[in-house]
Design an enzyme around this catalytic site. Structure first.
Site, PDB file in Angstrom:
ATOM      1  N   LYS A  46       0.826  -1.209   0.000  1.00 28.98           N
ATOM      2  CA  LYS A  46       0.000   0.000   0.000  1.00 28.98           C
ATOM      3  C   LYS A  46       0.860   1.259   0.000  1.00 28.98           C
ATOM      4  O   LYS A  46       1.957   1.268   0.553  1.00 28.98           O
ATOM      5  CB  LYS A  46      -0.871  -0.046   1.249  1.00 28.98           C
ATOM      6  CG  LYS A  46      -1.949   0.985   1.314  1.00 28.98           C
ATOM      7  CD  LYS A  46      -2.892   0.645   2.443  1.00 28.98           C
ATOM      8  CE  LYS A  46      -3.853   1.813   2.679  1.00 28.98           C
ATOM      9  NZ  LYS A  46      -4.474   2.285   1.444  1.00 28.98           N
ATOM     10  N   GLY A  47       0.365   2.313  -0.618  1.00 30.88           N
ATOM     11  CA  GLY A  47       1.099   3.574  -0.667  1.00 30.88           C
ATOM     12  C   GLY A  47       1.518   4.029   0.722  1.00 30.88           C
ATOM     13  O   GLY A  47       0.699   4.047   1.643  1.00 30.88           O
ATOM     14  N   ALA A  71     -11.408   6.774  -4.024  1.00 29.96           N
ATOM     15  CA  ALA A  71     -10.812   8.019  -3.548  1.00 29.96           C
ATOM     16  C   ALA A  71     -10.347   7.785  -2.115  1.00 29.96           C
ATOM     17  O   ALA A  71     -10.786   8.452  -1.179  1.00 29.96           O
ATOM     18  CB  ALA A  71     -11.811   9.173  -3.623  1.00 29.96           C
ATOM     19  N   ILE A  72      -9.485   6.793  -1.950  1.00 25.56           N
ATOM     20  CA  ILE A  72      -9.003   6.445  -0.613  1.00 25.56           C
ATOM     21  C   ILE A  72      -8.161   7.578  -0.029  1.00 25.56           C
ATOM     22  O   ILE A  72      -8.235   7.865   1.171  1.00 25.56           O
ATOM     23  CB  ILE A  72      -8.169   5.137  -0.657  1.00 25.56           C
ATOM     24  CG1 ILE A  72      -8.987   3.992  -1.292  1.00 25.56           C
ATOM     25  CG2 ILE A  72      -7.711   4.748   0.745  1.00 25.56           C
ATOM     26  CD1 ILE A  72     -10.260   3.641  -0.569  1.00 25.56           C
ATOM     27  N   ASN A 100       5.557   1.151  -2.314  1.00 27.53           N
ATOM     28  CA  ASN A 100       5.031   2.303  -3.033  1.00 27.53           C
ATOM     29  C   ASN A 100       5.132   3.514  -2.111  1.00 27.53           C
ATOM     30  O   ASN A 100       4.619   3.496  -0.993  1.00 27.53           O
ATOM     31  CB  ASN A 100       3.570   2.029  -3.422  1.00 27.53           C
ATOM     32  CG  ASN A 100       2.933   3.177  -4.179  1.00 27.53           C
ATOM     33  OD1 ASN A 100       2.673   4.241  -3.634  1.00 27.53           O
ATOM     34  ND2 ASN A 100       2.661   2.939  -5.447  1.00 27.53           N
ATOM     35  N   CYS A 131      -1.056   9.714  -8.193  1.00 31.89           N
ATOM     36  CA  CYS A 131      -2.338   9.439  -7.540  1.00 31.89           C
ATOM     37  C   CYS A 131      -3.305  10.585  -7.835  1.00 31.89           C
ATOM     38  O   CYS A 131      -3.022  11.739  -7.515  1.00 31.89           O
ATOM     39  CB  CYS A 131      -2.167   9.278  -6.027  1.00 31.89           C
ATOM     40  SG  CYS A 131      -3.707   8.830  -5.200  1.00 31.89           S
ATOM     41  N   THR A 194      -4.587   5.114 -12.031  1.00 33.50           N
ATOM     42  CA  THR A 194      -6.004   5.202 -12.405  1.00 33.50           C
ATOM     43  C   THR A 194      -6.310   6.443 -13.234  1.00 33.50           C
ATOM     44  O   THR A 194      -5.569   7.418 -13.232  1.00 33.50           O
ATOM     45  CB  THR A 194      -6.875   5.224 -11.136  1.00 33.50           C
ATOM     46  OG1 THR A 194      -6.406   6.271 -10.285  1.00 33.50           O
ATOM     47  CG2 THR A 194      -6.809   3.907 -10.401  1.00 33.50           C
ATOM     48  N   GLY A 218      -9.955  -1.040 -13.155  1.00 29.70           N
ATOM     49  CA  GLY A 218     -10.761  -2.163 -13.597  1.00 29.70           C
ATOM     50  C   GLY A 218     -10.769  -2.334 -15.111  1.00 29.70           C
ATOM     51  O   GLY A 218     -10.078  -1.614 -15.840  1.00 29.70           O
TER      52      GLY A 218
END
Length: 305
Positions: A46-47, A71-72, A100, A131, A194, A218
């Site tokens: 994870k970032g 939009a975490i 990351n 991001c 993305t 996706g």
């Protein structure tokens, strides 16, 4: 038939070309009961930021007809907690661990690189300059070739680890960005992040995501990602980690033939946690059926036709 699936991603030796995209596989332990992690070519965690981040306000996820908007906001416990709490397990996973990293400033990227340099269990860094759903850093670095080069140089100056720079498709020319980042010393490129998107609730007449905008991933973005890999492969002589909508072995083979040396599976992990293992089986079956002994024979193969 003896198959060679070993790949070298800018100095990171992977037993096979299949890894998992940052932010879709946690810190590996979350999937340990579902996936034989040792079969992966690598794990991208994870970032990670210098300080802990709470992330964006909810809602953070919206399912779309062929993908997922998120939009975490890079929610994570910070680099110190990563090293102390999560890395010990990852050291036992038996596969290369790629961290990351993301920052608000060039100096933060440099500090993260310095902090992780020489830390046991870290095989390389994926530099997230793309991001699309954080208000500082993120896309502002990834959409400006000069800033992207500055971040890359700062990271390279502060680590001996292989450095993979993750590029955004939300730019006019991804090949220009790739060339600038390569000239600044990147060891490999990761693409794509993305695509910027949004959703609206017609009853409240408001954006659905708490951050308004999010990143689309996706199957819907696969053609865009494949095009980016194809174009960058022609423009830059660096290994490429391809990703974007991969959900089966056929997708992986398309990315490799477009020019990717390795691939990362992202959103599909949420649909089928075992997809990475199934994809790996599918690649082996294809190689046997086609008489391909070394996966490297397929890298960029579509360019020679």
């Amino acid at each position: 038939m003896n198959l060679n699936l070993v790949v070298d991603l800018g100095g990171i030796k992977m037993a096979n070309p299949v890894t998992v995209a940052s932010g879709t596989f946690g810190y590996g332990q979350e999937y340990a009961d579902l996936v034989n992690i040792r079969r992966l070519g690598a794990i991208i965690v994870k970032g990670t930021t210098l300080e802990p981040r709470a992330g964006n306000p909810p809602p953070r996820l919206v399912e779309t007809p062929a993908g997922l908007l998120n939009a975490i906001g890079l929610m994570n416990p910070g680099v110190e907690a990563f090293v102390e709490q999560y890395l010990p397990y990852l050291r036992t996973a038996g596969v290369p661990v790629i961290v990351n990293i993301a920052g608000n400033t060039v100096e933060e990227y440099a500090a993260l690189a310095a902090r992780l340099d020489g830390v046991a269990g870290v095989a390389g860094l994926e530099v997230n300059i793309s991001c699309p759903n954080v208000k500082k850093g993120g896309l502002q670095f990834g959409s400006d070739p000069e800033m992207a080069a500055q971040v890359t140089r700062a990271v390279k100056d502060n680590t001996r680890l292989p450095v993979i720079v993750k590029l955004s498709p939300n730019v006019t020319s991804i090949t220009e960005l790739a060339q600038r980042v390569a000239a600044a010393g990147a060891d490999a490129l990761s693409l794509i992040n993305t695509l910027l998107g949004m959703a609206i609730d017609i009853h409240t007449r408001r954006p659905v995501l708490g951050n308004v905008l999010g990143g689309l991933s996706g199957p819907a973005i696969k053609p865009v990602a494949l095009r980016c890999v194809w174009q960058v492969y022609q423009a830059v002589r660096l290994p490429i980690l391809g990703m974007g909508g991969i959900s089966c072995a056929r997708d992986v083979l398309e990315f490799i033939m477009a020019g990717a040396s390795a691939v990362a599976i992202g959103t599909a992990n949420f649909v089928n946690p075992r997809v990475s293992e199934e994809v790996l089986d599918g690649i082996r079956e294809f190689m046997i059926a086609e008489g391909v002994k070394d996966i490297k024979e397929l890298v960029g193969a579509a360019h020679s036709v």
